[in-house]
Design a protein around this motif. Structure first.
Motif, PDB file in Angstrom:
ATOM      1  N   GLN A  17     -66.258  -3.217  33.637  1.00  0.00           N
ATOM      2  CA  GLN A  17     -65.389  -2.079  33.326  1.00  0.00           C
ATOM      3  C   GLN A  17     -65.927  -0.787  33.937  1.00  0.00           C
ATOM      4  O   GLN A  17     -65.172   0.006  34.497  1.00  0.00           O
ATOM      5  N   ASN A  18     -67.231  -0.581  33.834  1.00  0.00           N
ATOM      6  CA  ASN A  18     -67.830   0.630  34.406  1.00  0.00           C
ATOM      7  C   ASN A  18     -67.585   0.714  35.900  1.00  0.00           C
ATOM      8  O   ASN A  18     -67.187   1.753  36.427  1.00  0.00           O
ATOM      9  N   PHE A  19     -67.832  -0.400  36.621  1.00  0.00           N
ATOM     10  CA  PHE A  19     -67.657  -0.384  38.072  1.00  0.00           C
ATOM     11  C   PHE A  19     -66.187  -0.253  38.458  1.00  0.00           C
ATOM     12  O   PHE A  19     -65.839   0.412  39.438  1.00  0.00           O
ATOM     13  N   LYS A  77     -61.394   4.968  39.706  1.00  0.00           N
ATOM     14  CA  LYS A  77     -60.005   5.366  39.471  1.00  0.00           C
ATOM     15  C   LYS A  77     -59.922   6.814  38.998  1.00  0.00           C
ATOM     16  O   LYS A  77     -60.804   7.313  38.300  1.00  0.00           O
ATOM     17  N   GLU A  78     -58.828   7.457  39.379  1.00  0.00           N
ATOM     18  CA  GLU A  78     -58.615   8.833  38.946  1.00  0.00           C
ATOM     19  C   GLU A  78     -58.180   8.871  37.485  1.00  0.00           C
ATOM     20  O   GLU A  78     -58.583   9.762  36.730  1.00  0.00           O
ATOM     21  N   GLU A  79     -57.352   7.895  37.083  1.00  0.00           N
ATOM     22  CA  GLU A  79     -56.885   7.828  35.705  1.00  0.00           C
ATOM     23  C   GLU A  79     -56.800   6.370  35.257  1.00  0.00           C
ATOM     24  O   GLU A  79     -56.570   5.475  36.067  1.00  0.00           O
ATOM     25  N   ILE A  80     -56.991   6.144  33.974  1.00  0.00           N
ATOM     26  CA  ILE A  80     -56.757   4.843  33.351  1.00  0.00           C
ATOM     27  C   ILE A  80     -55.937   5.089  32.084  1.00  0.00           C
ATOM     28  O   ILE A  80     -55.791   6.233  31.626  1.00  0.00           O
ATOM     29  N   THR A  81     -55.412   4.017  31.490  1.00  0.00           N
ATOM     30  CA  THR A  81     -54.660   4.201  30.252  1.00  0.00           C
ATOM     31  C   THR A  81     -55.624   4.469  29.098  1.00  0.00           C
ATOM     32  O   THR A  81     -56.798   4.087  29.132  1.00  0.00           O
ATOM     33  N   LEU A  82     -55.091   5.146  28.079  1.00  0.00           N
ATOM     34  CA  LEU A  82     -55.902   5.404  26.888  1.00  0.00           C
ATOM     35  C   LEU A  82     -56.349   4.085  26.254  1.00  0.00           C
ATOM     36  O   LEU A  82     -57.446   3.991  25.711  1.00  0.00           O
ATOM     37  N   GLN A 117     -57.152   1.324  27.840  1.00  0.00           N
ATOM     38  CA  GLN A 117     -58.319   0.846  28.589  1.00  0.00           C
ATOM     39  C   GLN A 117     -59.576   1.626  28.197  1.00  0.00           C
ATOM     40  O   GLN A 117     -60.658   1.056  28.056  1.00  0.00           O
ATOM     41  N   GLU A 118     -59.428   2.955  28.021  1.00  0.00           N
ATOM     42  CA  GLU A 118     -60.561   3.790  27.625  1.00  0.00           C
ATOM     43  C   GLU A 118     -61.085   3.366  26.248  1.00  0.00           C
ATOM     44  O   GLU A 118     -62.297   3.248  26.033  1.00  0.00           O
ATOM     45  N   ILE A 119     -60.154   3.095  25.311  1.00  0.00           N
ATOM     46  CA  ILE A 119     -60.543   2.685  23.955  1.00  0.00           C
ATOM     47  C   ILE A 119     -61.229   1.317  23.992  1.00  0.00           C
ATOM     48  O   ILE A 119     -62.246   1.097  23.320  1.00  0.00           O
ATOM     49  N   ASN A 120     -60.667   0.387  24.775  1.00  0.00           N
ATOM     50  CA  ASN A 120     -61.287  -0.944  24.886  1.00  0.00           C
ATOM     51  C   ASN A 120     -62.705  -0.850  25.435  1.00  0.00           C
ATOM     52  O   ASN A 120     -63.622  -1.531  24.959  1.00  0.00           O
ATOM     53  N   MET A 121     -62.880   0.006  26.454  1.00  0.00           N
ATOM     54  CA  MET A 121     -64.197   0.121  27.079  1.00  0.00           C
ATOM     55  C   MET A 121     -65.203   0.746  26.105  1.00  0.00           C
ATOM     56  O   MET A 121     -66.330   0.267  25.965  1.00  0.00           O
ATOM     57  N   ILE A 122     -64.806   1.827  25.386  1.00  0.00           N
ATOM     58  CA  ILE A 122     -65.753   2.496  24.502  1.00  0.00           C
ATOM     59  C   ILE A 122     -66.065   1.613  23.292  1.00  0.00           C
ATOM     60  O   ILE A 122     -67.201   1.606  22.795  1.00  0.00           O
ATOM     61  N   SER A 123     -65.078   0.808  22.850  1.00  0.00           N
ATOM     62  CA  SER A 123     -65.336  -0.125  21.744  1.00  0.00           C
ATOM     63  C   SER A 123     -66.344  -1.180  22.183  1.00  0.00           C
ATOM     64  O   SER A 123     -67.260  -1.526  21.431  1.00  0.00           O
ATOM     65  N   LYS A 139     -52.185   8.428  30.110  1.00  0.00           N
ATOM     66  CA  LYS A 139     -53.233   8.290  31.122  1.00  0.00           C
ATOM     67  C   LYS A 139     -54.305   9.363  30.910  1.00  0.00           C
ATOM     68  O   LYS A 139     -53.981  10.527  30.639  1.00  0.00           O
ATOM     69  N   VAL A 140     -55.572   8.949  31.028  1.00  0.00           N
ATOM     70  CA  VAL A 140     -56.702   9.872  30.860  1.00  0.00           C
ATOM     71  C   VAL A 140     -57.720   9.606  31.966  1.00  0.00           C
ATOM     72  O   VAL A 140     -57.758   8.518  32.529  1.00  0.00           O
ATOM     73  N   PRO A 141     -58.572  10.597  32.287  1.00  0.00           N
ATOM     74  CA  PRO A 141     -59.669  10.324  33.227  1.00  0.00           C
ATOM     75  C   PRO A 141     -60.595   9.266  32.633  1.00  0.00           C
ATOM     76  O   PRO A 141     -60.812   9.234  31.418  1.00  0.00           O
ATOM     77  N   PRO A 142     -61.154   8.366  33.461  1.00  0.00           N
ATOM     78  CA  PRO A 142     -61.990   7.295  32.914  1.00  0.00           C
ATOM     79  C   PRO A 142     -63.316   7.806  32.368  1.00  0.00           C
ATOM     80  O   PRO A 142     -63.841   8.822  32.796  1.00  0.00           O
TER      81      PRO A 142
END
Length: 615
Positions: free
Chosen positions: A458-460, A465-470, A472-478, A508-511
């Motif tokens: 996920q980090n790589f 990317k300039e933006e990802i969905t919220l 995706q951001e929540i899944n990654m931080i969890s 969409k949010v910045p990663p």
């Protein structure tokens, strides 16, 4: 009479040189065509030699025609493309496309468009790839050329498959299939059917995928293409695993192995498939045997990701077999490969950024040269031309400023990646996983290895990317928090609250927005608490703003933690603020770090709040 003989002599001399020039021109054309044919067999095995031959053709023939020059550029572009030099391929084919358009050679122009689309897709320039592919489809339709139509449809399939728009991808690949079936091109039809089956697999329609693969197998028996048959057998085997019909899966994998032996081919996929089937059936000895066979082949091919995946399975299997010595050996080998893979991936990302920067640099240099030429040519021109030139200069300045901002953003991405994947976090997590492995908890260890691998991927993936969905951001931080919970033996809990008015799939949010502050909360606040630690993340939507709050009940920030810079290295918090500044929406002004105190003025945690604008 003397003058008469002189006149006849001059006529013969003129006729001789005329015929000689005609013969020379004919020889040149023949040599040119022969040299071009020679490059067809060289372009894959000796690309540098092929380029030298093509360049020498233009130097050797001073009277080369525009048509021949366009074909030279086209051929050079193809050489670069088949050798994965996509930037160079794009540059050569753009020149060829311009010349073919000028000559109204729509057939070769369409061929250039197809390669331009494919190269831009490989270069991750999706919008440009789609533009070229649609133009190629339009031109092929006007030409009524079935082969070009099939290639254009196949390109659009690849484009939409990459974008995960599987419905449109299936539509385009089925159009290509009909054309190849009509043309009785069996080899191409087999490749098309494999693509169709791949779409069905992505859509979780396993039975349809199996049906298409079986059609391919039947069709492949009519041609002498054993390697293609092996691929089909492997695909059928893996599909049977998906539908949990393991006996059939074993049958097809073993058929693939037998066919490979008959044609003296080396292929790890069927061994890997058999290893997985036996692993699912708890036949650990056979699973280990087949995984080891696959590992040997992947080592020969230097395929690091596949080696790591196989070693993960072998670690679990050897623990199940109660063979800790082999488990530790596989773990050590896997750790070395993981570090090597991370190094390669970082180098790839840096190389990719460098190539893009150099491409822009060349473009700016070319624009600047054109601008200087115009200035010299029209030095004494009219006032209108001077005004136009000044406007052009202003546009170039704005463009360069934008490029510098993009370059700065790229540097921030690299800095962010280095902060995210710091060695302490990686090795501490790996050490924790190793401890669990040694405690004879293979399933638990396997789960955490999978979670940790997913976090690294996920980090790589997201940093580019300039933006990802919220979502995706929540899944990654969890995933990150759960990895940290495991590392610190669940000394803290976390609660993530998402407001009902937030559509996480469309926003969409910045990663990697939240990770720096979650890391700080754990490292500087919750790390020292041995129990009852709590991390709270609240996300709310106010109008066109998304509000974030990260709160912990830790020991509070130390003086060291309150500094933005540490030992001259850019801190994650400062990187975050710089990223907000680049968005030019004054979002950095909403950022606050609030130290929390109890009634006795003792530190009881930290709270981070900030807002960003959303579309």
């Amino acid at each position: 009479m003397k003058h008469c003989f002189l006149s006849i002599f001059l006529i013969y001399i003129s006729l001789f040189f005329f015929l000689l020039s005609c013969t020379q021109s004919k020889v040149n054309t023949t040599d040119f065509d022969a040299a071009m044919e020679t490059t067809d067999s060289l372009m894959i095995y000796s690309p540098k030699k092929t380029i030298r031959i093509l360049d020498s053709l233009k130097l050797h023939y001073s009277d080369i025609s525009e048509e021949q020059e366009a074909l030279l550029l086209f051929k050079k572009g193809e050489v670069y493309y088949v050798n994965d030099l996509y930037l160079e391929a794009i540059q050569e084919h753009q020149k060829a496309y311009t010349l073919f358009s000028k000559q109204k050679d729509n057939y070769n122009k369409t061929r250039s468009l197809i390669t331009l689309s494919a190269a831009n897709l490989r270069f991750e320039n999706v919008e440009k790839s789609q533009e070229y592919a649609l133009e190629a489809l339009h031109e092929a339709t006007l030409l009524s050329d079935k082969r070009l139509l099939a290639k254009a449809n196949n390109l659009l399939f690849q484009l939409h498959f990459t974008l995960e728009d599987y419905s449109k991808a299936l539509d385009y690949i089925q159009k290509a299939e009909k054309i190849f079936t009509d043309e009785k091109d069996t080899v191409s039809a087999l490749a098309i059917k494999s693509n169709i089956a791949a779409v069905y697999l992505k859509q979780k329609n396993n039975q349809k995928a199996l049906a298409v693969y079986k059609e391919s197998l039947h069709l492949g028996k009519n041609i002498n293409a054993p390697q293609t048959i092996v691929k089909i057998l492997n695909n059928i085997g893996f599909t049977y695993i998906e539908v949990k019909e393991y006996a059939f899966a074993i049958q097809f994998f073993e058929s693939a192995i037998d066919l490979n032996k008959n044609i003296d081919a080396i292929n790890a996929a069927p061994y890997k498939g058999l290893g997985y089937v036996y692993f699912l059936n708890n036949d650990f000895k056979k699973a280990i045997t087949n995984y080891n066979a696959a590992l040997v082949i992947y080592k020969q091919n230097k395929n690091l990701p596949e080696q790591i995946e196989i070693l993960d399975k072998l670690i679990t299997l050897t623990i199940q077999e109660k063979n800790p010595q082999n488990a530790l050996m596989y773990q050590a080998e896997r750790d070395q490969l993981q570090v090597a893979l991370q190094t390669i991936e970082k180098e790839r990302l840096l190389h990719f950024s460098t190539i893009k920067y150099k491409a822009k640099e060349k473009e700016i240099a070319l624009q600047y040269e054109q601008q200087t030429n115009k200035k010299n040519r029209w030095l004494f021109g009219s006032l209108l031309l001077i005004l136009t030139l000044l406007l052009f200069l202003l546009g170039s300045y704005l463009y360069i400023t934008k490029l510098k901002a993009a370059n700065k953003a790229s540097q921030l991405e690299q800095s962010l990646l280095r902060v995210q994947m710091n060695p302490h976090f990686i090795f501490n997590t790996l050490a924790a996983i190793q401890n669990i492995t040694l405690e004879n908890s293979p399933i638990k260890a396997s789960n955490y290895i999978a979670k940790f691998s997913k976090l690294i991927r996920q980090n790589f993936d997201y940093v580019q990317k300039e933006e990802i969905t919220l979502e995706q951001e929540i899944n990654m931080i969890s995933n990150y928090i759960e990895t940290q919970q495991f590392r610190f033996q669940y000394s803290f809990q976390y609660v993530l609250t998402l407001s009902q008015n937030c559509n996480s799939q469309s926003i969409k949010v910045p990663p990697m927005l939240l990770q720096p502050f979650v890391e700080n909360a754990i490292e500087y606040g919750l790390k020292e608490k041995k129990e009852d630690g709590l991390l709270e993340i609240n996300i709310d939507k106010e109008g066109n703003q998304l509000c974030f709050e990260i709160k912990d009940n830790g020991i509070g920030r130390s003086n060291e933690a309150k500094q933005y810079k540490k030992n001259g290295v850019l801190h994650a918090t400062e990187i975050f603020i710089e990223r907000l500044k680049l968005r030019k929406k004054s979002e950095e002004e909403t950022f606050q770090i609030i130290d929390l105190y109890d009634l006795e003025n003792q530190p009881v945690g930290t709270k981070i709040v900030f807002k960003i604008y959303i579309k």
